[in-house]
Design a protein around this motif. Structure first.
Motif, short mmCIF file in Angstrom:
data_model
loop_
_atom_site.label_atom_id
_atom_site.label_comp_id
_atom_site.label_asym_id
_atom_site.label_seq_id
_atom_site.Cartn_x
_atom_site.Cartn_y
_atom_site.Cartn_z
N GLU A 51 54.96 -59.64 -74.35
CA GLU A 51 56.41 -59.66 -74.16
C GLU A 51 56.78 -59.82 -72.68
O GLU A 51 55.93 -59.68 -71.80
N VAL A 52 58.07 -60.08 -72.47
CA VAL A 52 58.62 -60.19 -71.12
C VAL A 52 59.80 -59.22 -71.00
O VAL A 52 60.26 -58.65 -71.98
N VAL A 53 60.27 -59.06 -69.77
CA VAL A 53 61.46 -58.26 -69.48
C VAL A 53 62.51 -59.20 -68.91
O VAL A 53 62.19 -60.08 -68.11
N VAL A 54 63.75 -59.01 -69.32
CA VAL A 54 64.85 -59.84 -68.84
C VAL A 54 65.91 -58.93 -68.23
O VAL A 54 66.25 -57.89 -68.80
N THR B 258 62.38 -55.58 -73.32
CA THR B 258 63.57 -54.86 -72.85
C THR B 258 64.47 -55.82 -72.10
O THR B 258 64.00 -56.63 -71.30
N VAL B 259 65.76 -55.70 -72.34
CA VAL B 259 66.78 -56.34 -71.51
C VAL B 259 67.43 -55.22 -70.70
O VAL B 259 67.83 -54.21 -71.26
N VAL B 260 67.50 -55.42 -69.39
CA VAL B 260 68.16 -54.47 -68.50
C VAL B 260 69.47 -55.11 -68.05
O VAL B 260 69.46 -56.16 -67.41
N ILE B 261 70.60 -54.48 -68.41
CA ILE B 261 71.90 -55.04 -68.08
C ILE B 261 72.49 -54.29 -66.89
O ILE B 261 72.78 -53.10 -66.97
#
Length: 193
Positions: free
Chosen positions: A50-53, A120-123
């Motif tokens: 996976e990746v993180v955005v 995970t998406v970090v907003i």
């Protein structure tokens, strides 16, 4: 751990100038503190495939903290629509893919190979300052790229949930709070109801 370039001395000045130009879009008058960065990186989930955005990379303190937490640069994508901030972020974290684009385009820009492969998406966007229609569009993009059943993180300076969970079909809770940030900040985790 991945090394990140030290933040240029002008980072706080750049952040403050962008805040003066559009305080609602920036949401804060200062970059994220070490305490807030630590709380965010503790909550990031990212499996080997996976990746993180990141939505709203700003001047890059969260981006750099994600790298320092052990996420490889080639598995981190940061969206920053402000061209000056995106340029700065590319200089600060040159190995990270920085997209100077609207995060609502994330599914198309990341492509089929990565949609569903985001741990995970970090907003970092001050979502509470935007209308519900905009929030829905950001969350639609978020859930289109997240792994099935995944959650996203959102940090905010409000004492309550920055998102209307009922209106947006979300469940969520505050995961952390720190007074050691200007202003004091919370980290929220959300998932589909």
């Amino acid at each position: 751990m991945t090394e990140t370039a030290p933040a240029p001395l002008s980072e706080s000045w750049l952040f403050f100038r962008r805040w003066l130009a559009d305080p609602w879009a920036m949401g804060s008058i200062a970059p994220s503190s070490r305490s807030l960065r630590r709380h965010i990186t503790r909550e990031i989930r990212c499996e080997a495939d996976e990746v993180v955005v990141e939505f709203g990379g700003g001047t890059g303190p969260i981006t750099a903290a994600i790298l320092d937490s052990g996420i490889p640069a080639d598995r981190l994508f940061s969206f920053e629509i402000d061209q000056d901030l995106a340029r700065h972020l590319r200089q600060r974290c040159p190995a990270v893919t920085v997209l100077a684009e609207d995060c609502r385009k994330a599914p198309e820009l990341l492509g089929h190979a990565l949609c569903g492969k985001v741990g995970t998406v970090v907003i970092g966007i001050p979502m509470i300052t935007f209308p519900l229609a905009f929030q829905r569009e950001v969350l639609d993009a978020t859930f289109r790229i997240l792994r099935p059943g995944g959650r996203f993180l959102l940090y905010s300076f409000m004492p309550h949930s920055p998102l209307d969970r009922a209106a947006l079909g979300l469940q969520g809770r505050r995961l952390a709070f720190t007074l050691q940030n200007l202003p004091p900040a919370s980290v929220w985790g959300y998932w589909r109801a």
